[in-house]
Design a protein around this motif. Structure first.
Motif, short mmCIF file in Angstrom:
data_model
loop_
_atom_site.label_atom_id
_atom_site.label_comp_id
_atom_site.label_asym_id
_atom_site.label_seq_id
_atom_site.Cartn_x
_atom_site.Cartn_y
_atom_site.Cartn_z
N GLN A 214 57.51 -1.67 115.21
CA GLN A 214 58.88 -1.32 114.85
C GLN A 214 58.89 -0.01 114.08
OE1 GLN A 214 61.12 -3.34 111.54
NE2 GLN A 214 62.27 -4.20 113.27
N ILE A 215 59.92 0.81 114.33
CA ILE A 215 60.15 2.03 113.57
C ILE A 215 61.31 1.78 112.62
CG2 ILE A 215 60.74 4.48 113.66
CD1 ILE A 215 59.64 4.53 116.50
N ARG A 216 61.08 2.01 111.34
CA ARG A 216 62.13 1.82 110.34
C ARG A 216 62.75 3.19 110.05
NH1 ARG A 216 58.62 -0.39 105.66
NH2 ARG A 216 57.47 1.45 106.40
N LEU A 217 63.99 3.35 110.45
CA LEU A 217 64.66 4.65 110.42
C LEU A 217 65.88 4.61 109.51
CD1 LEU A 217 64.88 7.54 111.66
CD2 LEU A 217 66.30 6.50 113.44
N GLY A 218 66.02 5.62 108.67
CA GLY A 218 67.20 5.78 107.83
C GLY A 218 67.98 7.01 108.27
N ALA A 219 69.28 7.01 108.04
CA ALA A 219 70.09 8.14 108.47
C ALA A 219 71.34 8.28 107.62
CB ALA A 219 70.48 7.98 109.94
N LEU A 220 71.78 9.51 107.45
CA LEU A 220 73.08 9.77 106.85
C LEU A 220 74.16 9.24 107.79
CD1 LEU A 220 72.47 13.48 105.82
CD2 LEU A 220 72.62 11.54 104.25
N PRO A 221 75.24 8.67 107.27
CA PRO A 221 76.31 8.16 108.15
C PRO A 221 76.88 9.22 109.08
CG PRO A 221 76.61 7.34 105.92
CD PRO A 221 75.51 8.38 105.86
N SER A 222 76.88 10.48 108.64
CA SER A 222 77.49 11.54 109.44
C SER A 222 76.72 11.86 110.71
CB SER A 222 77.65 12.81 108.60
OG SER A 222 76.39 13.26 108.14
N VAL A 223 75.42 11.54 110.76
CA VAL A 223 74.64 11.88 111.96
C VAL A 223 74.62 10.76 112.98
CG1 VAL A 223 73.16 13.37 110.55
CG2 VAL A 223 72.38 11.06 111.12
N VAL A 224 75.16 9.60 112.62
CA VAL A 224 75.12 8.44 113.53
C VAL A 224 75.85 8.70 114.84
CG1 VAL A 224 75.82 6.03 113.82
CG2 VAL A 224 74.75 6.77 111.68
N PRO A 225 77.09 9.25 114.84
CA PRO A 225 77.79 9.42 116.11
C PRO A 225 77.25 10.56 116.97
CG PRO A 225 79.29 9.57 114.22
CD PRO A 225 77.90 9.71 113.72
N VAL B 197 87.91 13.46 103.15
CA VAL B 197 86.83 14.36 102.72
C VAL B 197 85.55 13.57 102.50
CG1 VAL B 197 88.46 15.95 101.65
CG2 VAL B 197 87.46 14.12 100.28
N PRO B 198 84.39 14.24 102.48
CA PRO B 198 83.11 13.56 102.22
C PRO B 198 83.09 12.88 100.85
CG PRO B 198 82.73 15.75 103.13
CD PRO B 198 84.18 15.68 102.81
N ALA B 199 82.25 11.87 100.73
CA ALA B 199 82.19 11.05 99.52
C ALA B 199 81.70 11.86 98.32
CB ALA B 199 81.28 9.85 99.74
N GLN B 200 82.18 11.47 97.15
CA GLN B 200 81.76 12.09 95.90
C GLN B 200 80.25 11.98 95.73
OE1 GLN B 200 83.88 13.55 93.51
NE2 GLN B 200 82.01 14.22 92.50
N GLY B 201 79.61 13.07 95.29
CA GLY B 201 78.18 13.07 95.05
C GLY B 201 77.35 13.51 96.24
N SER C 46 81.90 8.92 103.57
CA SER C 46 80.86 9.53 104.39
C SER C 46 80.68 8.76 105.70
CB SER C 46 79.53 9.58 103.62
OG SER C 46 79.61 10.50 102.55
N ASP C 47 81.51 7.76 105.92
CA ASP C 47 81.45 6.96 107.14
C ASP C 47 82.20 7.71 108.24
OD1 ASP C 47 82.16 5.05 109.21
OD2 ASP C 47 81.53 3.48 107.82
N ALA C 48 81.47 8.20 109.24
CA ALA C 48 82.08 8.99 110.30
C ALA C 48 83.09 8.19 111.10
CB ALA C 48 80.99 9.54 111.23
N TYR C 49 82.83 6.90 111.28
CA TYR C 49 83.74 6.07 112.07
C TYR C 49 85.08 5.93 111.36
CZ TYR C 49 85.39 2.15 114.91
OH TYR C 49 86.13 1.33 115.73
#
Length: 316
Positions: free
Chosen positions: A100-111, A202-206, A232-235
């Protein structure tokens, strides 16, 4: 001190410390290990006494690693990984368990980049599992350092936070402004003053994009008004823009697919100077297995192809 540590440290000390570092909570670590919270606390106290250093800052809400704790975590993880590899080598190829590959991602790159890479990898490597978690950049970094991820698609941070990590840039994503088809701002080229008369998403604070968004507005003499939707949730950003009069201000990767599909209209307002590098984060000096390297190779190729392709055009 070193000889005492070598002779008296036990695997239970390392397992306990790693569990607390990963969960950031004594009680949750105890549940994971099948121990009571006092037993976890006692084991950590023993480890800190052997080292002669504080590894954790204990708070009501949980725990944080000290600077020394972050350094020690890398070594503790390496010891436990070496033990796992030794057991696998004795048990034979079938003893390694499910890959298994455990992958993390910023919400903006998901779509955008992530979903394409995931679909392609599933087609070429159906036997390899993918476990994907999304989070803010600092969260992804913490998960990487605690060995909860193998890779992450994120952003650079300050040198102290990035200690022990490698960053490989994939693209530089500017901020764009978009609205739904039929929106009043889509009829004629608007000014930023026109945009500010409408609700904003707008993008999330921080987050780094939020800082870039505030800087972009400041260069034109504006500040974020009250009542904006921060996410920061693109959806969620896309749905809000599609179903309301809101203007969505977000990195290009978050809205690229919706723009290409014609669901959103790009406003012709330059986001020059708002570019934020997005890339691969991984633990420094740690080799990835063949499957993970294949996934990384595909990500690189897709990111390169994107950078050579035309940017989405504004449409009225």
């Amino acid at each position: 001190m070193q000889s005492t540590f070598r002779s008296r440290v036990r695997l239970r000390h390392l397992h306990c410390f790693v569990a607390v570092a990963q969960t950031q909570h004594l009680g949750q670590a105890g549940e994971q290990l099948g121990l009571s919270q006092p037993a976890v606390s006692k084991t950590l106290t023993e480890l800190e006494a052997l080292l002669g250093a504080r590894l954790l800052e204990r708070k009501r809400s949980g725990t944080d690693l000290t600077e020394l704790g972050q350094r020690f975590l890398r070594h503790a993880l390496r010891v436990l990984e070496d033990l796992d590899e030794a057991a696998d080598s004795i048990g034979g190829p079938g003893a390694a368990g499910r890959r298994q590959i455990r992958l993390g991602a910023l919400p903006s790159v998901v779509p955008d980049l992530l979903q394409e890479a995931v679909l392609a990898f599933r087609a070429t490597h159906p036997e390899i599992g993918l476990a994907v978690q999304t989070g803010m950049n600092r969260t992804l970094i913490d998960w990487l350092k605690a060995d909860m991820l193998d890779l992450a698609i994120g952003r650079m941070d300050n040198p102290a936070v990035m200690e022990g990590l490698w960053f490989e840039m994939l693209s530089a994503e500017p901020l764009l402004l978009a609205v739904r088809k039929g929106h009043a701002l889509a009829a004629a080229p608007p000014s930023l003053a026109d945009v500010m008369a409408f609700p904003l998403v707008v993008p999330a604070q921080g987050s780094a994009p939020r800082h870039s968004a505030e800087s972009l507005l400041a260069r034109h003499g504006f500040v974020l008004p009250t009542g904006v939707l921060e996410t920061s949730d693109a959806y969620l950003g896309q749905l809000t823009a599609l179903k309301s009069e809101a203007v969505w201000l977000a990195p290009r990767c978050a809205m690229r697919q919706a723009l290409e599909d014609g669901e959103l209209v790009l406003l012709p307002i330059s986001g020059q100077g708002s570019e934020e590098p997005v890339g691969l984060l991984r633990q420094g000096g740690r080799e990835l297995d063949e499957a993970a390297e294949a996934f990384v190779h595909d990500l690189r190729e897709r990111a390169t192809a994107r950078s050579r392709g035309p940017a989405p055009k504004a449409r009225g």
